[in-house]
Design a protein around this motif. Structure first.
Motif, PDB file in Angstrom:
ATOM      1  N   THR A 124      57.021  62.900  36.272  1.00 49.47           N
ATOM      2  CA  THR A 124      57.394  62.908  37.699  1.00 49.47           C
ATOM      3  C   THR A 124      58.839  62.941  37.860  1.00 49.47           C
ATOM      4  OG1 THR A 124      55.395  61.660  38.084  1.00 49.47           O
ATOM      5  CG2 THR A 124      56.747  62.093  39.892  1.00 49.47           C
ATOM      6  N   VAL A 125      59.430  61.946  37.406  1.00 48.61           N
ATOM      7  CA  VAL A 125      60.789  61.646  37.745  1.00 48.61           C
ATOM      8  C   VAL A 125      61.899  62.736  37.112  1.00 48.61           C
ATOM      9  CG1 VAL A 125      62.541  60.021  36.802  1.00 48.61           C
ATOM     10  CG2 VAL A 125      60.841  59.058  38.209  1.00 48.61           C
ATOM     11  N   GLY A 153      63.216  55.222  40.036  1.00 45.49           N
ATOM     12  CA  GLY A 153      62.850  55.986  38.870  1.00 45.49           C
ATOM     13  C   GLY A 153      63.968  57.399  39.195  1.00 45.49           C
ATOM     14  N   VAL A 174      71.532  51.886  47.342  1.00 47.41           N
ATOM     15  CA  VAL A 174      70.488  50.766  47.230  1.00 47.41           C
ATOM     16  C   VAL A 174      70.473  49.880  48.244  1.00 47.41           C
ATOM     17  CG1 VAL A 174      70.961  51.043  44.433  1.00 47.41           C
ATOM     18  CG2 VAL A 174      72.014  49.273  45.734  1.00 47.41           C
ATOM     19  N   PHE A 238      63.433  64.624  49.953  1.00 47.06           N
ATOM     20  CA  PHE A 238      62.426  64.584  48.979  1.00 47.06           C
ATOM     21  C   PHE A 238      61.509  63.649  49.332  1.00 47.06           C
ATOM     22  CE2 PHE A 238      63.828  61.581  45.550  1.00 47.06           C
ATOM     23  CZ  PHE A 238      65.245  61.539  46.073  1.00 47.06           C
ATOM     24  N   SER A 264      59.429  69.320  46.287  1.00 49.22           N
ATOM     25  CA  SER A 264      58.102  68.445  46.125  1.00 49.22           C
ATOM     26  C   SER A 264      57.743  68.757  44.907  1.00 49.22           C
ATOM     27  CB  SER A 264      57.152  68.707  47.273  1.00 49.22           C
ATOM     28  OG  SER A 264      55.875  68.402  46.656  1.00 49.22           O
ATOM     29  N   ILE A 312      56.941  46.957  43.126  1.00 52.75           N
ATOM     30  CA  ILE A 312      57.739  47.957  43.703  1.00 52.75           C
ATOM     31  C   ILE A 312      58.002  47.778  45.050  1.00 52.75           C
ATOM     32  CG2 ILE A 312      57.834  50.559  44.229  1.00 52.75           C
ATOM     33  CD1 ILE A 312      56.463  51.011  41.512  1.00 52.75           C
TER      34      ILE A 312
HETATM   35  N1  LIG Z   1      59.520  65.153  46.341  1.00 52.80           N
HETATM   36  C1  LIG Z   1      59.222  65.003  45.360  1.00 52.80           C
HETATM   37  O1  LIG Z   1      58.971  65.798  44.370  1.00 52.80           O
HETATM   38  C2  LIG Z   1      59.393  63.343  44.588  1.00 52.80           C
HETATM   39  C3  LIG Z   1      59.226  63.191  43.348  1.00 52.80           C
HETATM   40  C4  LIG Z   1      59.230  61.631  43.047  1.00 52.80           C
HETATM   41  C5  LIG Z   1      59.683  60.697  43.717  1.00 52.80           C
HETATM   42  N2  LIG Z   1      59.826  61.222  45.080  1.00 52.80           N
HETATM   43  C6  LIG Z   1      60.424  60.192  46.076  1.00 52.80           C
HETATM   44  O2  LIG Z   1      61.391  59.668  45.576  1.00 52.80           O
HETATM   45  C7  LIG Z   1      61.552  58.130  46.047  1.00 52.80           C
HETATM   46  C8  LIG Z   1      61.930  57.446  44.887  1.00 52.80           C
HETATM   47  O3  LIG Z   1      60.589  57.777  44.042  1.00 52.80           O
HETATM   48  P1  LIG Z   1      60.742  56.854  42.845  1.00 52.80           P
HETATM   49  O4  LIG Z   1      59.592  57.204  41.709  1.00 52.80           O
HETATM   50  O5  LIG Z   1      62.095  56.645  42.084  1.00 52.80           O
HETATM   51  O6  LIG Z   1      60.357  55.333  43.011  1.00 52.80           O
HETATM   52  P2  LIG Z   1      60.706  54.144  42.797  1.00 52.80           P
HETATM   53  O7  LIG Z   1      61.183  54.047  41.363  1.00 52.80           O
HETATM   54  O8  LIG Z   1      59.398  53.159  42.920  1.00 52.80           O
HETATM   55  O9  LIG Z   1      61.657  53.560  43.672  1.00 52.80           O
HETATM   56  C9  LIG Z   1      61.412  53.545  45.016  1.00 52.80           C
HETATM   57  C10 LIG Z   1      62.878  53.813  45.806  1.00 52.80           C
HETATM   58  O10 LIG Z   1      62.616  53.950  46.913  1.00 52.80           O
HETATM   59  C11 LIG Z   1      63.365  52.871  47.861  1.00 52.80           C
HETATM   60  N3  LIG Z   1      62.614  52.289  48.656  1.00 52.80           N
HETATM   61  C12 LIG Z   1      61.430  51.471  48.651  1.00 52.80           C
HETATM   62  N4  LIG Z   1      61.083  51.255  49.812  1.00 52.80           N
HETATM   63  C13 LIG Z   1      61.806  51.750  50.711  1.00 52.80           C
HETATM   64  C14 LIG Z   1      61.691  51.899  51.982  1.00 52.80           C
HETATM   65  N5  LIG Z   1      60.827  51.264  52.868  1.00 52.80           N
HETATM   66  N6  LIG Z   1      62.747  52.134  52.693  1.00 52.80           N
HETATM   67  C15 LIG Z   1      63.736  52.957  52.021  1.00 52.80           C
HETATM   68  N7  LIG Z   1      63.816  52.963  50.821  1.00 52.80           N
HETATM   69  C16 LIG Z   1      62.785  52.437  49.921  1.00 52.80           C
HETATM   70  C17 LIG Z   1      63.904  51.889  46.790  1.00 52.80           C
HETATM   71  O11 LIG Z   1      65.403  51.820  46.689  1.00 52.80           O
HETATM   72  P3  LIG Z   1      66.020  50.933  47.468  1.00 52.80           P
HETATM   73  O12 LIG Z   1      64.994  49.440  47.545  1.00 52.80           O
HETATM   74  O13 LIG Z   1      67.208  50.450  46.572  1.00 52.80           O
HETATM   75  O14 LIG Z   1      66.262  51.195  48.661  1.00 52.80           O
HETATM   76  C18 LIG Z   1      63.566  52.493  45.309  1.00 52.80           C
HETATM   77  O15 LIG Z   1      64.650  52.716  44.638  1.00 52.80           O
HETATM   78  C19 LIG Z   1      60.183  58.002  46.975  1.00 52.80           C
HETATM   79  O16 LIG Z   1      60.162  58.164  48.165  1.00 52.80           O
HETATM   80  C20 LIG Z   1      59.447  58.992  46.449  1.00 52.80           C
HETATM   81  O17 LIG Z   1      58.309  59.496  47.472  1.00 52.80           O
HETATM   82  C21 LIG Z   1      59.855  62.462  45.668  1.00 52.80           C
END
Ligand SMILES: NC(=O)c1ccc[n+]([C@@H]2O[C@H](COP(=O)([O-])OP(=O)(O)OC[C@H]3O[C@@H](n4cnc5c(N)ncnc54)[C@H](OP(=O)(O)O)[C@@H]3O)[C@@H](O)[C@H]2O)c1
Length: 329
Positions: A124-125, A153, A174, A238, A264, A312
């Motif tokens: 995914t990441v 991630g 962050v 995203f 996405s 998380i």
């Molecule tokens: N569009 C796509 O293709 C795609 C693919 C993968 C992930 N994503 C999105 O990218 C983001 C990160 O995903 P990840 O897999 O890296 O997740 P992750 O490792 O679980 O990290 C989640 C991140 O989101 C932030 N977060 C958590 N709750 C939040 C809230 N209520 N408000 C604002 N920020 C919040 C946290 O950062 P802080 O606590 O430092 O703010 C954390 O770094 C998510 O929103 C996910 O849905 C999108």
């Protein structure tokens, strides 16, 4: 087989370890004996509010690593994959399970030297980070980059990939000071805590603004990030982690020459799997070569999926979280 099943949306406690029938692959699909499942923020949204969930009961889990168990009709012809082969896969659901089903199109053979444990952190990441920077974001060497969720991630991967691409200033955001160090180790030049980024971007870019911003939070953060763009800057949206209503942009918000794009990985996997494969192959090779690393901040057994979601949600984790399901390689 054992799988995590969600019968109703709610808190982490709705993730229940359950005995369910083993799935059989249909045409163009294959099954995988899962070694590890990656845990993703989108799975928390699915569990709590039904994000992208068609119906209940629902089996969470978007990415796995493991060995191919069985091939459905046609699955080998299109991909050359074979039973027993170690793979990583991006799947729509059902990764928190001993056996997972995948479209053969979104299953990736592992480059030599890549372990199943590391492989589970990637599907995914890593293609997401690469697609954000280089496809949707069209990053050019020397440009400045701003990334929200810099220690998560995606953020951990983006910092390193931006550095490899020769970006100029790489700025991260962050939610707490404890995550700053992790982001700095992941390629960022400077890391802001929360709203500090609004003034921080001005200082770090000498008032010019950001060339490429990546936003996964939405709402007010999206609006402030748009306002922080340089002339001709690009913002790629995203995610909507903040849970605010979907953003809207008017024509004048984009003057004098800004643009907004979306990305996405799950939609790309359905509508353009060949594009996803290209992103995966380019980036998995970087990990195998040691140029990019995705640290695992917690590894829990499948039975503790709820605890992984709690971690998380606590917003204290960095990098990737894994569920250990079957035998390692
Ligand atoms: N569009 C796509 O293709 C795609 C693919 C993968 C992930 N994503 C999105 O990218 C983001 C990160 O995903 P990840 O897999 O890296 O997740 P992750 O490792 O679980 O990290 C989640 C991140 O989101 C932030 N977060 C958590 N709750 C939040 C809230 N209520 N408000 C604002 N920020 C919040 C946290 O950062 P802080 O606590 O430092 O703010 C954390 O770094 C998510 O929103 C996910 O849905 C999108």
């Amino acid at each position: 087989m054992r799988a995590i099943v969600v019968e109703e949306f709610g808190g982490p406690e709705v993730l229940k370890l359950t005995e369910v029938p083993e799935p059989e692959p249909g045409p163009g699909r294959l099954s995988i004996d899962v070694a590890y499942a990656g845990v993703n923020f989108a799975e928390l949204k699915a569990r709590s509010v039904g994000y992208r969930v068609a119906s209940l009961p629902y089996l969470p889990g978007l990415e796995v690593s493991g060995r191919i168990r069985a091939l459905g009709p046609g699955a080998a012809e299109s991909t050359g994959l074979r039973v027993g082969q170690p793979v990583a896969a991006l799947i729509g659901s059902g990764g928190y399970a001993e056996v997972a089903l995948a479209d053969a199109d979104t299953v990736f053979a592992l480059p030599a030297g890549l372990s199943l444990r590391i492989a589970a952190t990637l599907p995914t990441v890593l293609p997401t980070a690469h697609g954000l920077l280089h496809r949707a974001g069209r990053l050019r060497a020397g440009e400045s980059v701003l990334v929200h969720g810099a220690a998560g991630g995606v953020g951990t991967a983006v910092g390193q990939l931006a550095r490899l691409a020769g970006a100029g200033r790489i700025l991260g955001v962050v939610s707490g000071a404890a995550k700053v160090e992790h982001a700095l180790r992941s390629g960022y030049d400077e890391v802001f805590v929360g709203d500090e980024f609004v003034d921080g971007v001005g200082r770090a870019t000498e008032g010019r603004g950001i060339d490429l911003a990546l936003d996964s939070v939405g709402g007010e953060t999206f609006r402030r990030t748009l306002a922080a763009l340089a002339p001709f800057g690009r913002l790629v949206s995203f995610g909507n982690a903040g849970g605010e209503p979907p953003w809207q942009v008017g024509q004048t918000d984009l003057y004098p020459g800004r643009s907004v794009a979306g990305f996405s990985i799950l939609q790309l996997s359905q509508s353009a799997p060949a594009e996803l494969r290209a992103l995966a192959e380019e980036t998995f090779a970087l990990v195998a070569a040691g140029s990019v690393e995705l640290p695992v901040s917690a590894e829990l057994p499948l039975s503790e999926a709820a605890e992984a979601h709690r971690l998380i949600e606590s917003r204290t984790t960095t990098g990737k979280l894994l569920l250990r399901v079957g035998d390692d390689d």
